[in-house]
Design a protein around this motif. Structure first.
Motif, mmCIF file in Angstrom:
data_model
loop_
_atom_site.group_PDB
_atom_site.id
_atom_site.type_symbol
_atom_site.label_atom_id
_atom_site.label_comp_id
_atom_site.label_asym_id
_atom_site.label_seq_id
_atom_site.Cartn_x
_atom_site.Cartn_y
_atom_site.Cartn_z
ATOM 1 N N SER A 2 108.143 11.986 25.759
ATOM 2 C CA SER A 2 108.920 11.952 26.991
ATOM 3 C C SER A 2 109.274 10.512 27.341
ATOM 4 C CB SER A 2 108.116 12.573 28.130
ATOM 5 O OG SER A 2 108.802 12.402 29.347
ATOM 6 N N LYS A 3 110.495 10.299 27.764
ATOM 7 C CA LYS A 3 110.917 8.958 28.173
ATOM 8 C C LYS A 3 110.830 8.809 29.687
ATOM 9 C CE LYS A 3 113.288 7.872 24.119
ATOM 10 N NZ LYS A 3 112.872 6.832 23.298
ATOM 11 N N SER A 4 110.391 9.882 30.357
ATOM 12 C CA SER A 4 110.207 9.825 31.797
ATOM 13 C C SER A 4 108.720 10.020 32.085
ATOM 14 C CB SER A 4 111.035 10.923 32.467
ATOM 15 O OG SER A 4 110.857 10.877 33.865
ATOM 16 N N VAL A 16 113.928 -1.677 39.266
ATOM 17 C CA VAL A 16 113.586 -2.665 38.240
ATOM 18 C C VAL A 16 114.271 -2.282 36.930
ATOM 19 C CG1 VAL A 16 111.709 -3.678 36.875
ATOM 20 C CG2 VAL A 16 111.379 -3.204 39.320
ATOM 21 N N SER A 17 114.953 -3.241 36.326
ATOM 22 C CA SER A 17 115.629 -3.029 35.043
ATOM 23 C C SER A 17 114.609 -3.135 33.907
ATOM 24 C CB SER A 17 116.715 -4.085 34.876
ATOM 25 O OG SER A 17 117.348 -3.948 33.638
ATOM 26 N N PHE A 18 114.660 -2.184 32.969
ATOM 27 C CA PHE A 18 113.731 -2.196 31.845
ATOM 28 C C PHE A 18 114.341 -1.466 30.657
ATOM 29 C CE2 PHE A 18 112.761 1.570 34.329
ATOM 30 C CZ PHE A 18 112.628 2.571 33.368
ATOM 31 N N THR A 19 113.738 -1.686 29.495
ATOM 32 C CA THR A 19 114.118 -1.014 28.258
ATOM 33 C C THR A 19 112.877 -0.352 27.681
ATOM 34 O OG1 THR A 19 115.736 -2.757 27.832
ATOM 35 C CG2 THR A 19 115.159 -1.347 25.977
ATOM 36 N N LEU A 20 113.027 0.852 27.123
ATOM 37 C CA LEU A 20 111.893 1.554 26.521
ATOM 38 C C LEU A 20 111.852 1.335 25.015
ATOM 39 C CD1 LEU A 20 112.026 4.958 28.434
ATOM 40 C CD2 LEU A 20 110.476 3.035 28.823
ATOM 41 N N HIS A 21 110.638 1.249 24.491
ATOM 42 C CA HIS A 21 110.411 1.122 23.053
ATOM 43 C C HIS A 21 109.349 2.133 22.647
ATOM 44 C CE1 HIS A 21 112.568 -2.743 22.647
ATOM 45 N NE2 HIS A 21 112.116 -2.966 23.863
ATOM 46 N N GLY A 22 109.697 3.024 21.734
ATOM 47 C CA GLY A 22 108.721 3.956 21.187
ATOM 48 C C GLY A 22 108.175 3.403 19.881
ATOM 49 N N LEU A 34 97.433 -4.951 19.637
ATOM 50 C CA LEU A 34 97.941 -5.681 18.470
ATOM 51 C C LEU A 34 98.688 -4.742 17.532
ATOM 52 C CD1 LEU A 34 94.970 -8.099 17.681
ATOM 53 C CD2 LEU A 34 97.113 -8.603 18.859
ATOM 54 N N GLN A 35 98.193 -3.518 17.386
ATOM 55 C CA GLN A 35 98.874 -2.531 16.546
ATOM 56 C C GLN A 35 100.248 -2.206 17.131
ATOM 57 O OE1 GLN A 35 99.215 1.216 17.355
ATOM 58 N NE2 GLN A 35 100.511 1.305 15.550
ATOM 59 N N ALA A 36 100.329 -2.070 18.447
ATOM 60 C CA ALA A 36 101.603 -1.776 19.103
ATOM 61 C C ALA A 36 102.587 -2.933 18.916
ATOM 62 C CB ALA A 36 101.384 -1.495 20.590
ATOM 63 N N ALA A 37 102.116 -4.160 19.079
ATOM 64 C CA ALA A 37 102.986 -5.332 18.907
ATOM 65 C C ALA A 37 103.547 -5.368 17.494
ATOM 66 C CB ALA A 37 102.221 -6.618 19.213
ATOM 67 N N GLN A 38 102.694 -5.117 16.515
ATOM 68 C CA GLN A 38 103.141 -5.126 15.124
ATOM 69 C C GLN A 38 104.139 -3.989 14.864
ATOM 70 O OE1 GLN A 38 100.037 -4.638 12.191
ATOM 71 N NE2 GLN A 38 101.337 -5.404 10.563
ATOM 72 N N ALA A 39 103.859 -2.800 15.391
ATOM 73 C CA ALA A 39 104.739 -1.648 15.172
ATOM 74 C C ALA A 39 106.120 -1.875 15.782
ATOM 75 C CB ALA A 39 104.103 -0.384 15.755
ATOM 76 N N ILE A 40 106.170 -2.544 16.924
ATOM 77 C CA ILE A 40 107.447 -2.807 17.597
ATOM 78 C C ILE A 40 108.128 -4.047 17.031
ATOM 79 C CG2 ILE A 40 108.496 -3.375 19.846
ATOM 80 C CD1 ILE A 40 106.334 -1.608 21.119
ATOM 81 N N ASN A 129 102.626 -1.086 28.724
ATOM 82 C CA ASN A 129 102.545 0.346 28.447
ATOM 83 C C ASN A 129 103.379 1.156 29.430
ATOM 84 O OD1 ASN A 129 101.373 3.160 28.377
ATOM 85 N ND2 ASN A 129 100.370 2.191 26.633
ATOM 86 N N GLY A 130 104.072 2.141 28.877
ATOM 87 C CA GLY A 130 104.978 2.963 29.670
ATOM 88 C C GLY A 130 104.376 4.233 30.228
ATOM 89 N N GLY A 131 103.067 4.397 30.100
ATOM 90 C CA GLY A 131 102.426 5.560 30.708
ATOM 91 C C GLY A 131 102.107 6.675 29.741
ATOM 92 N N GLN A 132 102.303 6.422 28.460
ATOM 93 C CA GLN A 132 101.863 7.365 27.437
ATOM 94 C C GLN A 132 101.687 6.619 26.129
ATOM 95 O OE1 GLN A 132 105.064 10.225 27.607
ATOM 96 N NE2 GLN A 132 105.926 9.503 25.706
ATOM 97 N N ARG A 133 100.862 7.164 25.281
ATOM 98 C CA ARG A 133 100.609 6.534 23.985
ATOM 99 C C ARG A 133 101.902 6.496 23.193
ATOM 100 N NH1 ARG A 133 95.182 10.152 23.301
ATOM 101 N NH2 ARG A 133 93.847 8.843 24.607
ATOM 102 N N GLY A 134 102.213 5.323 22.625
ATOM 103 C CA GLY A 134 103.423 5.177 21.814
ATOM 104 C C GLY A 134 104.672 4.829 22.597
ATOM 105 N N LEU A 135 104.534 4.408 23.856
ATOM 106 C CA LEU A 135 105.691 4.047 24.674
ATOM 107 C C LEU A 135 105.421 2.735 25.402
ATOM 108 C CD1 LEU A 135 108.511 4.969 25.712
ATOM 109 C CD2 LEU A 135 107.314 5.954 27.678
#
Length: 156
Positions: A2-4, A16-22, A34-40, A129-135
């Motif tokens: 979910s993106k919401s 607030v202006s923002f961009t999402l990254h999965g 660190l895993q998230a930073a590398q994945a993105i 973090n966007g409120g869920q794992r992987g976001l």
């Protein structure tokens, strides 16, 4: 995915202006940030992890670069307290309404004081973090600080 989430809804409500990254979340990673930073594909100093802690028994939220550790002494000092310790994962989930690995400082069930990594405020954008794992939410750090009403910059 979910993106919401409550986090994105809270930022939208504040304008607030923002961009999402999965990304592919790895629950077995030694250091999830660190895993998230590398994945993105961003520098670890730009991807901020959200930690829940207690200062003198009261809950606080700490937003710090994924490649940095938090000094409990400096954390207590940032909130004018004497002692700090990390919150138990189950307590953090109950307080925030998010699952560990997906805890966002935005849109938590219960609002608590927030400290943000002072070094992050000099970056053009940061990911939180966007409120869920992987976001992850990419946002200007000062916009994040204002949205969180961060009480203190934290020198990690």
């Amino acid at each position: 995915m979910s993106k919401s989430t409550r986090a994105t809804l809270a930022l939208n409500k504040l304008g607030v202006s923002f961009t999402l990254h999965g990304y592919d979340y790895d629950p077995d990673a030694d250091r999830i940030g660190l895993q998230a930073a590398q994945a993105i594909g961003v520098a670890p100093r730009r991807l901020l992890k959200t930690l829940m802690a207690e200062v003198d028994g009261k809950p606080v939220c700490v937003v710090v670069a994924s490649d940095r550790d938090v000094s409990m002494k400096k954390l207590a000092s940032a909130f004018h307290g004497k002692a700090a310790l990390m919150m138990r994962p189950a307590d953090a989930e109950r307080l925030t309404g998010y699952h560990v690995g997906g805890i966002s400082p935005f849109g938590q069930k219960r609002r608590v004081p927030v400290a943000i990594d002072a070094a992050a405020l000099s970056e053009p954008t940061v990911l939180i973090n966007g409120g869920q794992r992987g976001l992850q939410i990419e946002v200007a750090p000062n916009d994040a600080r204002k949205a969180l009403d961060a009480v203190a910059p934290l020198a990690a």
